[in-house]
Design an enzyme around this catalytic site. Structure first.
Site, mmCIF file in Angstrom:
data_model
loop_
_atom_site.group_PDB
_atom_site.id
_atom_site.type_symbol
_atom_site.label_atom_id
_atom_site.label_comp_id
_atom_site.label_asym_id
_atom_site.label_seq_id
_atom_site.Cartn_x
_atom_site.Cartn_y
_atom_site.Cartn_z
ATOM 1 N N HIS A 63 10.015 13.977 6.869
ATOM 2 C CA HIS A 63 10.578 12.666 6.521
ATOM 3 C C HIS A 63 11.792 12.792 5.611
ATOM 4 C CE1 HIS A 63 8.839 12.161 2.386
ATOM 5 N NE2 HIS A 63 7.835 12.877 2.850
ATOM 6 N N ASP A 165 10.068 16.536 -1.940
ATOM 7 C CA ASP A 165 9.296 15.689 -1.025
ATOM 8 C C ASP A 165 10.226 14.633 -0.426
ATOM 9 O OD1 ASP A 165 7.356 14.195 0.254
ATOM 10 O OD2 ASP A 165 6.439 13.440 -1.576
ATOM 11 N N GLU A 195 8.405 7.257 5.319
ATOM 12 C CA GLU A 195 7.104 7.917 5.181
ATOM 13 C C GLU A 195 6.429 7.531 3.883
ATOM 14 O OE1 GLU A 195 4.210 11.072 3.953
ATOM 15 O OE2 GLU A 195 6.011 10.341 2.934
ATOM 16 N N GLU A 196 7.213 7.394 2.813
ATOM 17 C CA GLU A 196 6.644 7.148 1.490
ATOM 18 C C GLU A 196 6.029 5.759 1.344
ATOM 19 O OE1 GLU A 196 6.075 9.364 -0.490
ATOM 20 O OE2 GLU A 196 7.575 10.958 -0.394
ATOM 21 N N ASP A 218 5.683 19.025 5.468
ATOM 22 C CA ASP A 218 5.686 18.190 4.261
ATOM 23 C C ASP A 218 5.133 18.983 3.078
ATOM 24 O OD1 ASP A 218 6.029 15.971 2.632
ATOM 25 O OD2 ASP A 218 4.988 14.590 3.998
ATOM 26 N N HIS A 304 5.925 13.911 -6.655
ATOM 27 C CA HIS A 304 6.365 12.546 -6.972
ATOM 28 C C HIS A 304 6.853 12.425 -8.412
ATOM 29 C CE1 HIS A 304 4.660 9.986 -3.451
ATOM 30 N NE2 HIS A 304 5.138 11.165 -3.033
#
Length: 329
Positions: A63, A165, A195-196, A218, A304
């Site tokens: 992503h 990410d 995606e998130e 990922d 994150h």
């Protein structure tokens, strides 16, 4: 193959939160356009690159989007209220600098909390460092997005960046495309959107391509730091072959395929069971009548956050495993 720091920095530094992927899509398109047989952007914004073949249809997906914040209210005093775009926790962003697409910045601040009052996003605001109402009104609007501002940094073996990410998954696919192995397989490289916020792009891309096999690229958490996560994945342990996360249980045939390919090609690997989260493989494996799917995961510390850490050797092993999968029978 060496780790291409210049490319990874370019990908990580690109401003493209969920739903605003054009910037990163343009960069990736420029990188791969001369190495693929077909390239298109679907109606949702996914970038789908194809290396044509008459054999098995294989889909890889990483992503493009990153987590961020979206402005919900603009105060003329220069204070912005916001909501999260993707998995961001209030307690982890106080004091961080955020940057907008126009290059302007602000710092996340917190209201005074009363006794026993919980810290929530509603208690936070962004101070854009201006007391000029006209400046604030002109430059900040409801719906504007911002992302973490942090500098790309490397040590000899690792990289710290704000958007590993999943720009590292994009990096792996780009490098694999540039050195795509000879195969009869019909291989699709998807760079997915949103995606998130719910693996939305992968769902439509998987339906459109309808592959015989799908593998997502990922990040995953590690258990080798002091953040309290208990798992066997570690930096430097090689490519992580996912067995399960909250979005899927890897198809046994795919798990065996990835394992056998790693062993046959002397690729360093480890197994991953993630007790939270999911990847593009989650919606893809339930598409149409079902698609056997798996994940090649990149071990990453500080997920994150503004400073995610990856190991360069792990990345190179992931590239090898992706390329081996592309030629699998």
């Amino acid at each position: 193959m060496n780790f291409n720091s210049e490319l990874m920095k370019k990908l990580s530094d690109c401003f493209s939160p969920s739903g605003r992927e054009k910037n990163i899509r343009d960069i990736i398109t420029e990188e791969i356009k001369d190495y693929v047989d077909e390239i298109k952007v679907d109606p949702l914004g996914n970038l789908i690159a194809r290396k044509k073949g008459n054999g098995k249809k294989i889909l890889f997906s990483a992503h493009m989007d990153q987590i961020g914040l979206i402005i919900t209210h603009v105060d003329e005093k220069g204070f912005l209220r916001f909501s999260n775009v993707g998995g961001i926790h209030a307690k982890e962003i106080i004091g961080l600098t955020m940057v907008f697409d126009n290059g302007l910045q602000g710092v996340v601040c917190c209201e005074e909390l009363k006794d026993n009052e919980k810290l929530t996003m509603s208690k936070l605001y962004i101070d854009v460092a201006s007391t000029d109402p006209e400046f604030v009104k002109k430059n900040f609007h409801i719906g504007d997005m911002c992302v973490f501002k942090s500098e790309y940094y490397e040590t000899p073996d690792c990289t710290i960046c704000r958007a590993a990410d999943d720009r590292i998954g994009c990096y792996i696919q780009i490098e694999a495309i540039k050195d795509h192995p000879v195969t009869e397989n019909d291989v699709y490289y998807v760079f997915s959107v949103q995606e998130e916020v719910g693996t939305r792009g992968a769902k439509t891309a998987g339906y459109s391509v309808n592959p015989d096999l799908a593998v997502a690229l990922d990040v995953t958490a590690t258990g080798d730091s002091l953040d309290g996560i208990k798992m066997d994945v570690k930096l430097g342990g090689g490519a992580a072959i996912k067995l399960m996360d909250k979005s899927m249980i890897t198809h046994p045939d795919v798990k065996n395929l990835l394992t056998n390919l790693a062993e046959e090609n002397n690729i360093k690997y480890q197994y991953e069971v993630l007790e939270f989260g999911g990847t593009d493989a989650g919606p893809i494996h339930m598409t149409r009548e079902g698609i056997p799917s798996g994940v090649i995961s990149i071990p990453t510390r500080n997920l994150h956050s503004a400073a995610e850490i990856i190991n360069k050797k792990d990345v190179l092993e992931c590239i090898k495993l992706l390329k081996a999968t592309a030629v699998s029978k």
